[in-house]
Design an enzyme around this catalytic site. Structure first.
Site, mmCIF file in Angstrom:
data_model
loop_
_atom_site.group_PDB
_atom_site.id
_atom_site.type_symbol
_atom_site.label_atom_id
_atom_site.label_comp_id
_atom_site.label_asym_id
_atom_site.label_seq_id
_atom_site.Cartn_x
_atom_site.Cartn_y
_atom_site.Cartn_z
ATOM 1 N N SER A 46 32.043 10.367 51.482
ATOM 2 C CA SER A 46 31.526 9.817 52.738
ATOM 3 C C SER A 46 32.504 9.926 53.895
ATOM 4 O O SER A 46 32.096 9.885 55.047
ATOM 5 C CB SER A 46 31.119 8.362 52.541
ATOM 6 O OG SER A 46 32.191 7.615 52.020
ATOM 7 N N HIS A 88 25.043 10.082 49.904
ATOM 8 C CA HIS A 88 24.969 10.909 51.114
ATOM 9 C C HIS A 88 24.297 12.257 50.863
ATOM 10 O O HIS A 88 24.221 13.082 51.773
ATOM 11 C CB HIS A 88 26.370 11.137 51.687
ATOM 12 C CG HIS A 88 26.909 9.921 52.367
ATOM 13 N ND1 HIS A 88 26.623 9.600 53.667
ATOM 14 C CD2 HIS A 88 27.680 8.917 51.897
ATOM 15 C CE1 HIS A 88 27.216 8.465 53.992
ATOM 16 N NE2 HIS A 88 27.866 8.027 52.928
ATOM 17 N N LYS A 132 20.140 5.433 53.832
ATOM 18 C CA LYS A 132 20.703 6.444 54.730
ATOM 19 C C LYS A 132 19.585 7.422 55.121
ATOM 20 O O LYS A 132 18.803 7.095 55.999
ATOM 21 C CB LYS A 132 21.898 7.114 54.040
ATOM 22 C CG LYS A 132 22.987 6.077 53.663
ATOM 23 C CD LYS A 132 24.203 6.697 53.097
ATOM 24 C CE LYS A 132 25.139 5.689 52.453
ATOM 25 N NZ LYS A 132 25.705 4.676 53.348
HETATM 26 C C1 LIG Z 1 29.250 7.258 48.780
HETATM 27 C C2 LIG Z 1 28.503 5.984 48.998
HETATM 28 N N1 LIG Z 1 27.969 5.358 47.939
HETATM 29 C C3 LIG Z 1 27.286 4.210 48.090
HETATM 30 C C4 LIG Z 1 27.112 3.624 49.327
HETATM 31 C C5 LIG Z 1 26.375 2.338 49.444
HETATM 32 O O1 LIG Z 1 25.069 2.535 49.901
HETATM 33 P P1 LIG Z 1 24.298 1.385 50.645
HETATM 34 O O2 LIG Z 1 24.660 1.445 52.083
HETATM 35 O O3 LIG Z 1 22.865 1.660 50.363
HETATM 36 O O4 LIG Z 1 24.747 0.084 50.026
HETATM 37 C C6 LIG Z 1 27.645 4.231 50.456
HETATM 38 C C7 LIG Z 1 27.446 3.603 51.776
HETATM 39 O O5 LIG Z 1 28.270 3.561 52.631
HETATM 40 C C8 LIG Z 1 28.369 5.444 50.292
HETATM 41 O O6 LIG Z 1 28.921 6.052 51.350
#
Ligand SMILES: Cc1ncc(COP(=O)(O)O)c(C=O)c1O
Length: 393
Positions: free
Chosen positions: A182, A210, A241
């Site tokens: 991310s 992502h 997202k």
């Molecule tokens: C790589 C990754 N996994 C999981 C999440 C968590 O997702 P959520 O925003 O639905 O809690 C994020 C969110 O920032 C992320 O970037």
């Protein structure tokens, strides 16, 4: 008079201010979209994860409205008591078919999906082999599981192999990576790690937060992109997202999903999604299946913007996705870049330690399918002006 036992927190905040790392929350005054008003200022928005522009899509809004009229605003309970509604089950069925797995369980967020799953399936006798840049929700899940945690350098497949090879064959092992990282926007070593998992009998898990809606046919994620269907035991996706709403899910075997129904603590102990959320996610799945050209638009915009930044001479790291970092180095410099861009009408969030390494502070840009060429060119012009002022290009 009683002394404030939390006084040390104010001191920590003062330190952040001194270091130029204190952030106040930017407040969105209208809708989450490509051009928006934050803190009263009209900006081109390069900071959301709204990859496909679905947060404001008429079909999702209509679905949410209808579900609210029909089923009310809340589910009123956790899933395991009275909070499993037919629409939750329908969403899980649709996502399983979409991901080509036996079953899916939906969590309240992607964070809950990662943390709840890793902590549920492992215990203190097990080992986790984890990429050093994996998301915080994976790290927290690993800690909660009390399993031993072995971290390999980012995407260093041979290092991962050495760790796995030296572990007792009888020990349960989880090999885990983000599909898309991310902060850097690069892709995990998914196929190579699958091969190691198969050779040494590891559980293979990929967090595709992502990648869902972005990579693979119809946005099925990196498992589809790398053609490793059937080789990843646990796929995590997010509904927050590209899917435009809220939530996370785990896709895998029927036994995995039923086990998580019984043991994943966020599933057991936190109220399920309001019907409007489930309905908008269902509408988002419809769009991925029926209108995949929206994903093509995302990639056309990504190529245009990324090429523009590189031509200007910015350090954009190793990004392979719509997430493009502009690496500034020092934390305070990245924050200055972000602030000046904001003044120039572009919102690109600054990120510094501990979110990224101390010397790799950056602003992170994310384009969406909904940006127009004019908006992206405006943003590139602002980057050029501010980047020159700060000596970055
Ligand atoms: C790589 C990754 N996994 C999981 C999440 C968590 O997702 P959520 O925003 O639905 O809690 C994020 C969110 O920032 C992320 O970037």
């Amino acid at each position: 008079m009683r002394q404030d036992p939390l006084a040390y927190l104010a001191a920590e905040l003062d330190l952040l201010r001194e270091q130029g790392l204190y952030r106040s929350l930017r407040v969105l005054d209208d809708r989450q979209q490509a051009s928006a008003h934050f803190d009263g200022r009209a900006v081109i928005n390069l900071s959301s994860n709204n990859y496909l522009g679905l947060t404001t899509h008429p079909k999702l809004i209509a679905a949410a409205r209808e579900a609210t009229e029909t089923f009310g605003v809340g589910s009123g309970s956790v899933r395991t008591i009275a909070g499993t509604m037919a629409i939750h089950m329908e969403l899980e069925r649709r996502l399983a078919a979409f991901k080509k797995t036996e079953a899916v369980v939906v969590f309240q967020s992607g964070f809950a999906a990662n943390a709840g799953t890793v902590s549920a399936i492992l215990n203190k006798d097990d080992v986790i082999i984890s990429d050093e840049l994996n998301h915080a929700s994976i790290i927290d899940g690993c800690r909660l599981s009390r399993a031993a945690i072995k971290v390999f350098p980012h995407k260093d497949v041979e290092a991962a192999r050495r760790i796995v090879r030296d572990l007792p064959a009888s020990q349960r092992k989880l090999l885990i990576t983000d599909g898309v990282f991310s902060m850097d926007g690069d892709l995990g070593a998914v196929a190579d790690l699958c091969a190691i998992a198969e050779e040494y009998g590891c559980i293979m898990m990929v967090d595709d937060a992502h990648a869902s809606g972005v990579f693979g046919q119809h946005g099925r994620g990196t498992i589809d992109h790398f053609h490793v269907h059937g080789r990843v035991d646990i796929q995590v996706g997010t509904l927050s997202k590209a899917m435009g709403a809220l939530g996370g899910y785990v896709a895998g075997s029927r036994a995995l999903i039923e086990f998580l129904y019984h043991r994943a603590r966020p599933f057991l102990f936190s109220t399920s999604h309001p019907p409007a959320v489930a309905a908008s996610c269902l509408a988002a799945v419809d769009i991925l299946e029926q209108e995949p050209e929206i994903i093509d638009r995302l990639w056309e915009n990504t190529r245009f913007f990324k090429t523009g930044l590189v031509k200007l001479g910015f350090n954009t790291g190793l990004s392979e996705s719509p997430i493009t970092p502009v690496i500034a180095g020092e934390g305070s410099l990245a924050m200055k870049l972000s602030d000046r861009l904001f003044q120039a009408g572009v919102f690109a969030q600054g990120l510094a330690f501990p979110t990224v390494a101390r010397d790799k502070a950056r602003v992170r840009t994310i384009v969406t399918a909904a940006h127009t060429r004019e908006q992206l060119q405006f943003a590139l012009d602002a980057f050029a002006k501010v980047g020159r002022e700060l000596g970055l290009i």
